[in-house]
Design a protein around this motif. Structure first.
Motif, PDB file in Angstrom:
ATOM      1  N   ALA A  54       0.829  -1.207   0.000  1.00 32.13           N
ATOM      2  CA  ALA A  54       0.000   0.000   0.000  1.00 32.13           C
ATOM      3  C   ALA A  54       0.864   1.259   0.000  1.00 32.13           C
ATOM      4  O   ALA A  54       0.562   2.238  -0.688  1.00 32.13           O
ATOM      5  N   LEU A  55       1.956   1.240   0.763  1.00 27.17           N
ATOM      6  CA  LEU A  55       2.864   2.394   0.788  1.00 27.17           C
ATOM      7  C   LEU A  55       3.568   2.571  -0.551  1.00 27.17           C
ATOM      8  O   LEU A  55       3.778   3.701  -1.019  1.00 27.17           O
ATOM      9  N   VAL A  56       3.921   1.467  -1.187  1.00 30.68           N
ATOM     10  CA  VAL A  56       4.551   1.553  -2.508  1.00 30.68           C
ATOM     11  C   VAL A  56       3.567   2.139  -3.525  1.00 30.68           C
ATOM     12  O   VAL A  56       3.935   2.961  -4.375  1.00 30.68           O
ATOM     13  N   ALA A  57       2.302   1.740  -3.429  1.00 28.67           N
ATOM     14  CA  ALA A  57       1.293   2.313  -4.321  1.00 28.67           C
ATOM     15  C   ALA A  57       1.162   3.823  -4.093  1.00 28.67           C
ATOM     16  O   ALA A  57       1.029   4.597  -5.056  1.00 28.67           O
ATOM     17  N   GLU A  58       1.201   4.247  -2.826  1.00 22.41           N
ATOM     18  CA  GLU A  58       1.176   5.681  -2.520  1.00 22.41           C
ATOM     19  C   GLU A  58       2.414   6.372  -3.074  1.00 22.41           C
ATOM     20  O   GLU A  58       2.343   7.475  -3.618  1.00 22.41           O
ATOM     21  N   ARG A  59       3.563   5.723  -2.938  1.00 25.10           N
ATOM     22  CA  ARG A  59       4.801   6.284  -3.490  1.00 25.10           C
ATOM     23  C   ARG A  59       4.669   6.492  -4.999  1.00 25.10           C
ATOM     24  O   ARG A  59       5.039   7.550  -5.522  1.00 25.10           O
ATOM     25  N   ASP A  60       4.116   5.493  -5.684  1.00 32.13           N
ATOM     26  CA  ASP A  60       3.955   5.610  -7.135  1.00 32.13           C
ATOM     27  C   ASP A  60       2.999   6.749  -7.484  1.00 32.13           C
ATOM     28  O   ASP A  60       3.217   7.483  -8.460  1.00 32.13           O
ATOM     29  N   ARG A  61       1.948   6.895  -6.682  1.00 36.96           N
ATOM     30  CA  ARG A  61       0.991   7.982  -6.928  1.00 36.96           C
ATOM     31  C   ARG A  61       1.644   9.340  -6.735  1.00 36.96           C
ATOM     32  O   ARG A  61       1.439  10.272  -7.531  1.00 36.96           O
ATOM     33  N   VAL A  62       2.454   9.464  -5.684  1.00 38.20           N
ATOM     34  CA  VAL A  62       3.145  10.720  -5.419  1.00 38.20           C
ATOM     35  C   VAL A  62       4.118  11.042  -6.551  1.00 38.20           C
ATOM     36  O   VAL A  62       4.165  12.176  -7.055  1.00 38.20           O
ATOM     37  N   VAL A  63       4.893  10.054  -6.971  1.00 36.37           N
ATOM     38  CA  VAL A  63       5.865  10.287  -8.041  1.00 36.37           C
ATOM     39  C   VAL A  63       5.164  10.701  -9.328  1.00 36.37           C
ATOM     40  O   VAL A  63       5.612  11.622 -10.028  1.00 36.37           O
ATOM     41  N   ALA A  64       4.038  10.051  -9.644  1.00 30.34           N
ATOM     42  CA  ALA A  64       3.300  10.432 -10.847  1.00 30.34           C
ATOM     43  C   ALA A  64       2.823  11.877 -10.749  1.00 30.34           C
ATOM     44  O   ALA A  64       2.911  12.647 -11.725  1.00 30.34           O
ATOM     45  N   GLY A  65       2.326  12.269  -9.563  1.00 28.34           N
ATOM     46  CA  GLY A  65       1.879  13.643  -9.377  1.00 28.34           C
ATOM     47  C   GLY A  65       3.011  14.643  -9.489  1.00 28.34           C
ATOM     48  O   GLY A  65       2.848  15.728 -10.079  1.00 28.34           O
ATOM     49  N   LEU A  66       4.163  14.304  -8.941  1.00 23.33           N
ATOM     50  CA  LEU A  66       5.307  15.203  -9.002  1.00 23.33           C
ATOM     51  C   LEU A  66       5.811  15.348 -10.442  1.00 23.33           C
ATOM     52  O   LEU A  66       6.151  16.456 -10.887  1.00 23.33           O
ATOM     53  N   ARG A  67       5.858  14.251 -11.161  1.00 25.76           N
ATOM     54  CA  ARG A  67       6.346  14.314 -12.543  1.00 25.76           C
ATOM     55  C   ARG A  67       5.364  15.056 -13.440  1.00 25.76           C
ATOM     56  O   ARG A  67       5.765  15.776 -14.354  1.00 25.76           O
ATOM     57  N   GLU A  68       4.068  14.906 -13.148  1.00 28.09           N
ATOM     58  CA  GLU A  68       3.067  15.664 -13.895  1.00 28.09           C
ATOM     59  C   GLU A  68       3.235  17.160 -13.646  1.00 28.09           C
ATOM     60  O   GLU A  68       2.974  17.982 -14.535  1.00 28.09           O
TER      61      GLU A  68
END
Length: 357
Positions: free
Chosen positions: A277-291
């Protein structure tokens, strides 16, 4: 009149800067994203195990940590005499340098990496050899191999690297180990290994089994959520593990820390679900930052890295105003832990505004 004086190296020890607690802001929940802590509460059953241990607080802990060694040996399929426990993986780093370095011996490591490394090295009167990370925050293993001199006794490989985030691959580590003299100890610091999701990840257990000079350091502080109890473990060939146990602090790992670690190992399947679940949150954060336009290094721990240079303090202040506290490294950048979804949303919002400044 003369007074007792510590060794000269004591004055040279850099201070460890801990993550700040969040600023209390009326009407707003503040979040601590500065210490790479697990935001989840203890697993069911862990608190009960700790409470049972509290009832024996008038007794010393089991100095041999026998039950914990057995649990670790069964979990990772290693002999108990290939294990050593200590007060977190950082305690093991201190012990490794103490056990293997004479004054003036060199310890090679990437930089920036875990800030406790130069502290432990200087405290042992050894010499730090810092090898700059690559532009993408990765270890420059070729340069690290080239930095190994006749005075080198230990090499530290932090994977995933704290604070920049990337991990080395198994192929990269194998190539590096082929270049390291057999008398040099290679410490593979795997404090965040449970969070790694990448092609060709390091298999630490298989690697240590193939090399007489490799030791793994791991912790219950991050994925297992036991940061407050301070318990870590090393996996190493028997002579190295014995050296670590020889220099360990007597009764260093408390009764309740041992109980919590054992209970957590028994519930490892549930733990790994939380890590997912934390890794999924990490991926979501990274996608938001890159966007939002950020080119953050590939994170494989439970944190992301912002290279900010002289803007670091301003970024940290902006985050604090939004109710999230991050870990700034003056003049370099900021490390931000993956926390509760609301905290992560605020980080994405702050970073989005910042990228447009």
């Amino acid at each position: 009149m003369s007074t007792p004086q510590p060794r000269a190296t004591v004055a040279e020890i850099p201070p460890y800067v801990a993550g700040k607690p969040p600023t209390v802001r009326p009407g707003m929940t503040s979040y601590k994203l500065s210490s790479n802590e697990n935001p989840y509460p203890p697993l069911p059953g862990v608190v009960e195990a700790v409470q049972a241990g509290v009832a024996a607080m008038n007794r010393y802990p089991d100095m041999g940590s026998a039950a914990l060694y057995t649990a670790l040996a069964e979990t990772f399929d290693v002999p108990t005499d290939h294990l050593s426990v200590a007060t977190g993986s950082v305690g093991l780093i201190y012990q490794l340098v103490q056990a293997f370095c004479d004054p003036g011996d060199e310890v090679v490591f990437a930089w920036r990496s875990f800030e406790a490394y130069p502290i432990a090295i200087t405290a042992a009167a050894a010499t730090s050899v810092k090898v700059p990370v690559l532009a993408d925050g990765r270890h420059d293993l070729d340069a690290m191999a080239a930095a190994i001199t006749d005075r080198a006794k230990v090499v530290l490989v932090c994977t995933p690297n704290n604070p920049t985030g990337p991990s080395v691959t198994q192929a990269e580590l194998d190539g590096f180990l082929a270049k390291v003299p057999s008398h040099v100890l290679v410490v593979v610091d795997e404090a965040y290994l449970e969070f790694v999701r990448m092609d060709d990840p390091v298999d630490g257990i298989a690697t240590y089994r193939r090399h007489d000079n490799v030791v793994l350091t791991r912790t219950f502080s991050k994925a297992y959520g036991l940061a407050g109890f301070r318990v870590g473990y090393a996996v190493a060939p028997a002579p190295i593990a014995a050296a670590l146990r020889a220099v360990s602090l007597p009764f260093g790992v408390s009764t309740i820390a041992q109980a919590a670690a054992i209970a957590s190992l028994e519930r490892r399947a549930e733990l790994l679900e939380r890590v997912d679940a934390l890794v999924a949150e990490r991926d979501r954060v990274v996608a938001g930052l890159r966007e939002a336009g950020w080119d953050v290094p590939e994170p494989q721990g439970n944190f992301v890295w912002f290279e900010l240079g002289e803007r670091t303090a301003d970024f940290a202040a902006a985050a604090d105003e939004a109710g999230i506290v991050v870990r700034p490294f003056a003049g370099e950048g900021a490390r931000v832990s993956i926390g509760e979804p609301e905290a992560n949303d605020r980080l994405i919002a702050v970073a989005g505004r910042w990228s447009r400044l």
